[in-house]
Design a protein around this motif. Structure first.
Motif, PDB file in Angstrom:
ATOM      1  N   GLY A 156      -5.824  11.799  -6.690  1.00 57.19           N
ATOM      2  CA  GLY A 156      -5.977  13.257  -6.798  1.00 57.19           C
ATOM      3  C   GLY A 156      -7.241  13.636  -7.550  1.00 57.19           C
ATOM      4  N   THR A 157      -7.886  14.703  -7.095  1.00 54.41           N
ATOM      5  CA  THR A 157      -9.169  15.108  -7.690  1.00 54.41           C
ATOM      6  C   THR A 157      -8.944  15.885  -8.993  1.00 54.41           C
ATOM      7  N   SER A 158     -10.005  15.960  -9.798  1.00 55.09           N
ATOM      8  CA  SER A 158      -9.906  16.708 -11.062  1.00 55.09           C
ATOM      9  C   SER A 158      -9.589  18.179 -10.797  1.00 55.09           C
TER      10      SER A 158
ATOM     11  N   CYS B  89       0.857  -1.193   0.000  1.00 60.49           N
ATOM     12  CA  CYS B  89       0.000   0.000   0.000  1.00 60.49           C
ATOM     13  C   CYS B  89       0.890   1.240   0.000  1.00 60.49           C
ATOM     14  N   PHE B  90       0.308   2.342  -0.461  1.00 59.95           N
ATOM     15  CA  PHE B  90       1.033   3.596  -0.658  1.00 59.95           C
ATOM     16  C   PHE B  90       0.271   4.634   0.165  1.00 59.95           C
ATOM     17  N   ALA B  91       0.823   4.974   1.328  1.00 59.66           N
ATOM     18  CA  ALA B  91       0.026   5.711   2.317  1.00 59.66           C
ATOM     19  C   ALA B  91       0.470   7.161   2.461  1.00 59.66           C
ATOM     20  N   ILE B  92      -0.358   8.057   1.950  1.00 60.74           N
ATOM     21  CA  ILE B  92      -0.081   9.493   2.043  1.00 60.74           C
ATOM     22  C   ILE B  92      -1.183  10.182   2.855  1.00 60.74           C
ATOM     23  N   THR B  93      -2.436   9.888   2.488  1.00 60.81           N
ATOM     24  CA  THR B  93      -3.585  10.609   3.045  1.00 60.81           C
ATOM     25  C   THR B  93      -3.714  10.405   4.556  1.00 60.81           C
ATOM     26  N   GLU B  94      -4.146  11.486   5.229  1.00 58.23           N
ATOM     27  CA  GLU B  94      -4.423  11.419   6.673  1.00 58.23           C
ATOM     28  C   GLU B  94      -5.804  12.013   6.914  1.00 58.23           C
TER      29      GLU B  94
ATOM     30  N   GLY C  47      -5.535  15.546   2.501  1.00 57.60           N
ATOM     31  CA  GLY C  47      -5.630  14.667   1.338  1.00 57.60           C
ATOM     32  C   GLY C  47      -4.940  15.336   0.166  1.00 57.60           C
ATOM     33  N   SER C  48      -5.634  16.317  -0.434  1.00 60.88           N
ATOM     34  CA  SER C  48      -5.044  17.021  -1.580  1.00 60.88           C
ATOM     35  C   SER C  48      -3.761  17.750  -1.184  1.00 60.88           C
ATOM     36  N   ASP C  49      -3.784  18.348  -0.011  1.00 61.29           N
ATOM     37  CA  ASP C  49      -2.654  19.175   0.436  1.00 61.29           C
ATOM     38  C   ASP C  49      -1.613  18.283   1.120  1.00 61.29           C
TER      39      ASP C  49
ATOM     40  N   ILE D 261      -6.576   4.394   3.010  1.00 60.08           N
ATOM     41  CA  ILE D 261      -5.492   3.893   2.165  1.00 60.08           C
ATOM     42  C   ILE D 261      -5.913   2.571   1.518  1.00 60.08           C
ATOM     43  N   THR D 262      -5.807   2.524   0.189  1.00 56.97           N
ATOM     44  CA  THR D 262      -6.143   1.297  -0.535  1.00 56.97           C
ATOM     45  C   THR D 262      -5.237   0.157  -0.072  1.00 56.97           C
ATOM     46  N   ASN D 263      -5.842  -0.945   0.259  1.00 55.07           N
ATOM     47  CA  ASN D 263      -5.155  -2.172   0.703  1.00 55.07           C
ATOM     48  C   ASN D 263      -4.590  -2.094   2.118  1.00 55.07           C
TER      49      ASN D 263
HETATM   50  C1  LIG Z   1     -11.220   4.861  -3.579  1.00 54.46           C
HETATM   51  C2  LIG Z   1     -10.136   5.671  -2.941  1.00 54.46           C
HETATM   52  C3  LIG Z   1      -8.862   5.132  -2.802  1.00 54.46           C
HETATM   53  C4  LIG Z   1      -7.844   5.884  -2.195  1.00 54.46           C
HETATM   54  N1  LIG Z   1      -6.609   5.309  -2.022  1.00 54.46           N
HETATM   55  C5  LIG Z   1      -5.625   6.015  -1.419  1.00 54.46           C
HETATM   56  C6  LIG Z   1      -4.329   5.427  -1.198  1.00 54.46           C
HETATM   57  O1  LIG Z   1      -4.071   4.270  -1.549  1.00 54.46           O
HETATM   58  N2  LIG Z   1      -3.373   6.174  -0.580  1.00 54.46           N
HETATM   59  C7  LIG Z   1      -3.608   7.445  -0.178  1.00 54.46           C
HETATM   60  O2  LIG Z   1      -2.701   8.060   0.370  1.00 54.46           O
HETATM   61  N3  LIG Z   1      -4.827   8.042  -0.359  1.00 54.46           N
HETATM   62  C8  LIG Z   1      -5.833   7.347  -0.969  1.00 54.46           C
HETATM   63  N4  LIG Z   1      -7.072   7.926  -1.155  1.00 54.46           N
HETATM   64  C9  LIG Z   1      -7.306   9.285  -0.695  1.00 54.46           C
HETATM   65  C10 LIG Z   1      -7.245  10.291  -1.856  1.00 54.46           C
HETATM   66  O3  LIG Z   1      -5.916  10.458  -2.299  1.00 54.46           O
HETATM   67  C11 LIG Z   1      -7.843  11.611  -1.326  1.00 54.46           C
HETATM   68  O4  LIG Z   1      -9.232  11.374  -1.113  1.00 54.46           O
HETATM   69  C12 LIG Z   1      -7.654  12.749  -2.311  1.00 54.46           C
HETATM   70  O5  LIG Z   1      -6.307  13.124  -2.398  1.00 54.46           O
HETATM   71  C13 LIG Z   1      -8.480  13.978  -1.890  1.00 54.46           C
HETATM   72  O6  LIG Z   1      -8.222  14.306  -0.559  1.00 54.46           O
HETATM   73  P1  LIG Z   1      -9.425  14.492   0.478  1.00 54.46           P
HETATM   74  O7  LIG Z   1     -10.365  13.357   0.297  1.00 54.46           O
HETATM   75  O8  LIG Z   1      -8.836  14.691   1.820  1.00 54.46           O
HETATM   76  O9  LIG Z   1     -10.170  15.797   0.003  1.00 54.46           O
HETATM   77  P2  LIG Z   1      -9.713  17.298   0.311  1.00 54.46           P
HETATM   78  O10 LIG Z   1      -8.279  17.480   0.010  1.00 54.46           O
HETATM   79  O11 LIG Z   1     -10.199  17.671   1.662  1.00 54.46           O
HETATM   80  O12 LIG Z   1     -10.564  18.073  -0.785  1.00 54.46           O
HETATM   81  C14 LIG Z   1     -11.984  18.218  -0.666  1.00 54.46           C
HETATM   82  C15 LIG Z   1     -12.498  18.933  -1.909  1.00 54.46           C
HETATM   83  O13 LIG Z   1     -11.860  20.221  -2.031  1.00 54.46           O
HETATM   84  C16 LIG Z   1     -11.252  20.331  -3.314  1.00 54.46           C
HETATM   85  N5  LIG Z   1     -10.006  21.097  -3.206  1.00 54.46           N
HETATM   86  C17 LIG Z   1      -9.057  21.018  -2.235  1.00 54.46           C
HETATM   87  N6  LIG Z   1      -8.050  21.859  -2.497  1.00 54.46           N
HETATM   88  C18 LIG Z   1      -8.347  22.474  -3.657  1.00 54.46           C
HETATM   89  C19 LIG Z   1      -7.686  23.442  -4.472  1.00 54.46           C
HETATM   90  N7  LIG Z   1      -6.497  23.950  -4.148  1.00 54.46           N
HETATM   91  N8  LIG Z   1      -8.288  23.842  -5.608  1.00 54.46           N
HETATM   92  C20 LIG Z   1      -9.494  23.336  -5.974  1.00 54.46           C
HETATM   93  N9  LIG Z   1     -10.168  22.418  -5.246  1.00 54.46           N
HETATM   94  C21 LIG Z   1      -9.599  21.993  -4.113  1.00 54.46           C
HETATM   95  C22 LIG Z   1     -10.964  18.900  -3.744  1.00 54.46           C
HETATM   96  O14 LIG Z   1     -10.854  18.787  -5.160  1.00 54.46           O
HETATM   97  C23 LIG Z   1     -12.189  18.181  -3.202  1.00 54.46           C
HETATM   98  O15 LIG Z   1     -13.249  18.332  -4.107  1.00 54.46           O
HETATM   99  C24 LIG Z   1      -8.101   7.200  -1.754  1.00 54.46           C
HETATM  100  C25 LIG Z   1      -9.393   7.742  -1.911  1.00 54.46           C
HETATM  101  C26 LIG Z   1     -10.394   6.993  -2.479  1.00 54.46           C
HETATM  102  C27 LIG Z   1     -11.772   7.590  -2.603  1.00 54.46           C
END
Ligand SMILES: Cc1cc2nc3c(=O)[nH]c(=O)nc-3n(C[C@H](O)[C@H](O)[C@H](O)COP(=O)(O)OP(=O)(O)OC[C@H]3O[C@@H](n4cnc5c(N)ncnc54)[C@H](O)[C@@H]3O)c2cc1C
Length: 298
Positions: free
Chosen positions: A259-261, A18-23, A27-29, A53-55
């Motif tokens: 990462g989100t769109s 597994c590849f663990a970044i999110t807390e 997430g995005s940041d 975190i996946t897996n």
């Molecule tokens: C099915 C699944 C599998 C996953 N697997 C893993 C994994 O294996 N390892 C891991 O580390 N993580 C994993 N994740 C987590 C994923 O990487 C995060 O959900 C993702 O990075 C978004 O972070 P967040 O959910 O905390 O949303 P947030 O970062 O809180 O964002 C919430 C919303 O705000 C928007 N937003 C935030 N900042 C900005 C900006 N600067 N400009 C515009 N919009 C913004 C985002 O696009 C989003 O719509 C997984 C998530 C899912 C759903």
């Protein structure tokens, strides 16, 4: 920890990684992550939690990122470890809308001791490892979505040719054709851009714009294709014992995983601006060369 014995069973599929970044708080940041690393003799200690975190519930090996303040303010480092390490707890799978084939959960690090060679790369330079990992993840999301979209399109085509309404196949209707043509067009675009991304990755070229385009296109196209596949299949598409509703739920997870769109658009925008500024600087230099004679000398 020597890396070769770790990677061989991962590549062969004997072990799961597994590849663990999110807390919970980030997430995005990714730069704001809080998992804490501290030096301990020649090794390290990790404290904190990774989330969603996946897996994570089933992984044997975990690659993670932590803040090692001793290496400098905001210094993030990358570590790889066995999940069987004392103090590391894997949660049960989270109850999520989709992606149920790959359990998603948390990892809790309670004073987990890691040997010196658990460090990946250089202390404080974990973001370099992370950003390269992002490129690979984003481009390979495109690869797997090409594989997922093709059968969806094939099934829609076959069904639309056979299913009759108003005395003729539903495929006779341009609205239905449009859904399939749209999905096929997206698939072909994705295929092309994936090949460009893989080629750039192989050549070691900068491909962060391409990787973001691929991830964004793949997730949006897959979601739209699944939604329209349900429309084309009518009430059958809406059944839980038919796979389109599962694919649709999974495709929503793709909006976040990798990462989100919205974030990919910010990456593409930042790269566009940087390119434009570099081009305009290059033009200014050309003009300057003309005045100073440097251009003529060259
Ligand atoms: C099915 C699944 C599998 C996953 N697997 C893993 C994994 O294996 N390892 C891991 O580390 N993580 C994993 N994740 C987590 C994923 O990487 C995060 O959900 C993702 O990075 C978004 O972070 P967040 O959910 O905390 O949303 P947030 O970062 O809180 O964002 C919430 C919303 O705000 C928007 N937003 C935030 N900042 C900005 C900006 N600067 N400009 C515009 N919009 C913004 C985002 O696009 C989003 O719509 C997984 C998530 C899912 C759903």
């Amino acid at each position: 920890m020597a890396k070769q014995p770790i990677f061989s069973p991962l590549i062969s599929g004997e072990k799961i990684g597994c590849f663990a970044i999110t807390e919970q708080g980030c997430g995005s940041d990714v730069r704001s992550l809080k998992l804490a690393a501290s030096r301990d003799g020649s090794g390290y200690r990790l404290n904190g939690m990774k989330w969603n975190i996946t897996n994570a519930p089933v992984a044997d090996i975990c690659m993670t990122f932590a803040r090692l303040e001793e290496a400098g303010p905001n210094a993030i480092s990358c570590f790889i470890s066995e999940t069987a390490a004392p103090g590391l707890t894997q949660s049960v799978p989270f109850d999520l809308m989709g992606n149920r084939g790959t359990p998603i959960g948390s990892l809790t690090f309670d004073n987990v001791a890691l040997a010196a060679d658990s460090l990946v790369g250089v202390e404080g330079q974990g973001l370099r490892v992370l950003y390269f990992g992002f490129l690979v993840e984003r481009i390979f999301t495109g690869v797997s979505i090409v594989g997922c979209m093709q059968p969806v399109i094939d099934e829609c085509l076959q069904y639309s040719l056979k299913r009759e309404a108003f005395g003729r196949p539903i495929s006779d209707n341009q609205y239905v054709q449009g859904h399939i043509v749209q999905a096929y067009t997206q698939l072909e675009l994705l295929r092309s851009v994936v090949v460009r991304g893989l080629t750039a990755l192989e050549k070691g070229q900068d491909c962060s714009t391409l990787a973001s385009i691929i991830k964004m296109l793949a997730s949006e196209a897959m979601h739209e294709a699944c939604l329209n596949a349900m429309r084309i299949h009518g009430n059958y598409g809406y059944r839980r014992d038919f796979h389109f509703e599962r694919l649709l739920r999974d495709s929503i997870g793709l909006f976040f995983a990798g990462g989100t769109s919205e974030i990919h658009k910010t990456v593409i925008w930042a790269n566009l601006v940087a390119d434009a500024q570099n081009r305009s600087k290059a033009k200014d230099n050309l003009r300057l060369d003309a005045y100073t004679g440097a251009g003529a000398a060259a």
